[in-house]
Scaffold this motif. Structure first.
Motif, mmCIF file in Angstrom:
data_model
loop_
_atom_site.group_PDB
_atom_site.id
_atom_site.type_symbol
_atom_site.label_atom_id
_atom_site.label_comp_id
_atom_site.label_asym_id
_atom_site.label_seq_id
_atom_site.Cartn_x
_atom_site.Cartn_y
_atom_site.Cartn_z
ATOM 1 N N ILE A 79 31.978 44.385 49.048
ATOM 2 C CA ILE A 79 32.173 45.831 49.041
ATOM 3 C C ILE A 79 32.079 46.319 47.601
ATOM 4 O O ILE A 79 32.171 45.531 46.657
ATOM 5 N N GLN A 80 31.886 47.601 47.426
ATOM 6 C CA GLN A 80 31.734 48.152 46.085
ATOM 7 C C GLN A 80 33.031 48.020 45.296
ATOM 8 O O GLN A 80 34.123 48.010 45.853
ATOM 9 N N GLU A 81 32.882 47.941 43.973
ATOM 10 C CA GLU A 81 34.033 47.763 43.097
ATOM 11 C C GLU A 81 35.028 48.911 43.238
ATOM 12 O O GLU A 81 36.248 48.700 43.206
ATOM 13 N N ASP A 82 34.521 50.130 43.402
ATOM 14 C CA ASP A 82 35.411 51.286 43.565
ATOM 15 C C ASP A 82 36.253 51.161 44.834
ATOM 16 O O ASP A 82 37.432 51.535 44.848
ATOM 17 N N SER A 83 35.648 50.637 45.893
ATOM 18 C CA SER A 83 36.384 50.449 47.146
ATOM 19 C C SER A 83 37.475 49.399 46.972
ATOM 20 O O SER A 83 38.588 49.547 47.490
ATOM 21 N N LEU A 84 37.166 48.348 46.219
ATOM 22 C CA LEU A 84 38.144 47.294 45.968
ATOM 23 C C LEU A 84 39.317 47.832 45.151
ATOM 24 O O LEU A 84 40.482 47.526 45.430
ATOM 25 N N LYS A 85 39.015 48.655 44.155
ATOM 26 C CA LYS A 85 40.072 49.267 43.344
ATOM 27 C C LYS A 85 40.924 50.206 44.196
ATOM 28 O O LYS A 85 42.138 50.320 43.996
ATOM 29 N N ASN A 86 40.277 50.869 45.144
ATOM 30 C CA ASN A 86 41.003 51.772 46.037
ATOM 31 C C ASN A 86 41.987 51.003 46.909
ATOM 32 O O ASN A 86 43.130 51.427 47.105
ATOM 33 N N TYR A 87 41.561 49.835 47.421
ATOM 34 C CA TYR A 87 42.459 48.974 48.192
ATOM 35 C C TYR A 87 43.639 48.527 47.328
ATOM 36 O O TYR A 87 44.791 48.530 47.774
ATOM 37 N N ASP A 88 43.341 48.126 46.088
ATOM 38 C CA ASP A 88 44.400 47.654 45.190
ATOM 39 C C ASP A 88 45.421 48.755 44.905
ATOM 40 O O ASP A 88 46.628 48.500 44.845
ATOM 41 N N TYR A 89 44.924 49.970 44.721
ATOM 42 C CA TYR A 89 45.815 51.102 44.438
ATOM 43 C C TYR A 89 46.785 51.327 45.593
ATOM 44 O O TYR A 89 48.001 51.462 45.390
ATOM 45 N N HIS A 90 46.261 51.343 46.809
ATOM 46 C CA HIS A 90 47.113 51.588 47.970
ATOM 47 C C HIS A 90 48.032 50.400 48.247
ATOM 48 O O HIS A 90 49.157 50.578 48.728
ATOM 49 N N TYR A 91 47.566 49.195 47.915
ATOM 50 C CA TYR A 91 48.438 48.043 48.134
ATOM 51 C C TYR A 91 49.601 48.037 47.145
ATOM 52 O O TYR A 91 50.703 47.609 47.483
ATOM 53 N N ARG A 92 49.359 48.512 45.927
ATOM 54 C CA ARG A 92 50.458 48.594 44.953
ATOM 55 C C ARG A 92 51.554 49.531 45.454
ATOM 56 O O ARG A 92 52.745 49.280 45.240
ATOM 57 N N ILE A 93 51.156 50.602 46.111
ATOM 58 C CA ILE A 93 52.150 51.519 46.690
ATOM 59 C C ILE A 93 52.925 50.812 47.797
ATOM 60 O O ILE A 93 54.155 50.839 47.841
ATOM 61 N N LEU A 94 52.193 50.158 48.689
ATOM 62 C CA LEU A 94 52.825 49.468 49.812
ATOM 63 C C LEU A 94 53.746 48.348 49.346
ATOM 64 O O LEU A 94 54.826 48.145 49.912
ATOM 65 N N SER A 95 53.338 47.634 48.300
ATOM 66 C CA SER A 95 54.098 46.469 47.846
ATOM 67 C C SER A 95 55.482 46.834 47.320
ATOM 68 O O SER A 95 56.353 45.972 47.208
ATOM 69 N N GLN A 96 55.700 48.105 47.012
ATOM 70 C CA GLN A 96 57.028 48.532 46.575
ATOM 71 C C GLN A 96 58.050 48.415 47.708
ATOM 72 O O GLN A 96 59.254 48.359 47.467
ATOM 73 N N TYR A 97 57.551 48.372 48.942
ATOM 74 C CA TYR A 97 58.438 48.361 50.102
ATOM 75 C C TYR A 97 58.418 47.035 50.861
ATOM 76 O O TYR A 97 59.436 46.631 51.421
ATOM 77 N N LEU A 98 57.259 46.365 50.900
ATOM 78 C CA LEU A 98 57.141 45.167 51.729
ATOM 79 C C LEU A 98 56.751 43.922 50.941
ATOM 80 O O LEU A 98 56.387 42.916 51.528
ATOM 81 N N THR A 99 56.810 43.964 49.628
ATOM 82 C CA THR A 99 56.344 42.840 48.830
ATOM 83 C C THR A 99 57.136 41.566 49.119
ATOM 84 O O THR A 99 58.361 41.585 49.253
ATOM 85 N N ASN A 100 56.412 40.452 49.236
ATOM 86 C CA ASN A 100 56.990 39.112 49.428
ATOM 87 C C ASN A 100 57.822 38.963 50.699
ATOM 88 O O ASN A 100 58.549 37.985 50.849
ATOM 89 N N MET A 101 57.731 39.905 51.616
ATOM 90 C CA MET A 101 58.465 39.767 52.870
ATOM 91 C C MET A 101 57.702 38.826 53.803
ATOM 92 O O MET A 101 56.514 39.019 54.039
ATOM 93 N N PRO A 102 58.354 37.770 54.323
ATOM 94 C CA PRO A 102 57.671 36.861 55.252
ATOM 95 C C PRO A 102 57.121 37.626 56.450
ATOM 96 O O PRO A 102 57.757 38.547 56.956
ATOM 97 N N LEU A 103 55.956 37.229 56.906
ATOM 98 C CA LEU A 103 55.301 37.942 58.002
ATOM 99 C C LEU A 103 56.159 37.979 59.259
ATOM 100 O O LEU A 103 56.180 38.975 59.976
#
Length: 208
Positions: free
Chosen positions: A83-107
């Motif tokens: 996928i394009q680099e911009d799309s990958l950066k977009n995923y990373d940006y949204h995952y950083r937001i999500l990780s504030q709430y669910l980071t390292n939580m076992p599935l």
């Protein structure tokens, strides 16, 4: 071929175990299933075949104990270069937001109620479009986890995200700037004193 793999035997008929069989060229084939796709590995001895199969089987089981971070890392590796680099950066940006709430939580500790609670909080702090992309990314993560056998069900299936024009909760109070406007509008009106009493006391119209 399929029958040989299922029975797991060598050329002499000795059982080798599941997904292992000996080919006519005397090499041993180990069939590994991941993400619904099979992949074959070839080794020279039965001992090597069993060791390889055990290694991948253990790795597959260990995935169930990992967290969302590990699954996202797997997906990111797969996405890179496709996928394009911009799309990958977009995923990373949204995952950083999500990780504030669910980071390292076992599935296996992530429940629909937990995810819905996180989404509700996000909708109070971020734009609807941002929340929608985070939910879509979560769906990708848990779909992969479900394919891997890491979770027995997908907790994202029951998640609700409110539409862009619908409030997450019904607000039953006035902000400070709204109070000032209300006071200005009340001035000079017949029931101004009653309205202000209701506003600052919190009593109902019947009590007033």
């Amino acid at each position: 071929m399929t029958g040989d793999i299922r029975m797991g035997k060598d050329l002499k008929g000795t059982e080798l175990g599941r997904e292992i069989h000996q080919r006519k060229d005397r090499r041993y084939e180990v069939r590994i299933y991941r993400n619904g796709v099979s992949k074959s590995f070839y080794v020279k001895t039965a001992s090597e075949a069993r060791t390889l199969h055990k290694k991948y089987s253990k790795k597959q089981k260990d995935v169930g104990l990992c967290g969302i971070d590990e699954i996202y890392s797997m997906l990111r590796i797969e996405w890179a270069g496709h996928i394009q680099e911009d799309s990958l950066k977009n995923y990373d940006y949204h995952y950083r937001i999500l990780s504030q709430y669910l980071t390292n939580m076992p599935l296996n500790e992530v429940t629909p109620a937990k995810v819905q609670s996180v989404i509700n909080k996000l909708q109070q702090e971020y734009l609807w479009s941002t929340c929608r992309q985070i939910v879509n990314m979560l769906r990708k993560i848990f779909h992969r986890a479900w394919e891997n056998g890491s979770v027995s069900y997908n907790p994202i299936q029951e998640i609700k995200i409110y539409s862009e024009h619908k409030q997450l909760f019904e607000k039953n109070y006035l902000e400070q700037d709204e109070i000032k406007i209300f006071e200005q509008v009340c001035q000079g009106r017949r029931y101004c004193d009653l309205f202000l009493l209701l506003l600052y006391s919190g009593i109902t119209i019947k009590e007033g």
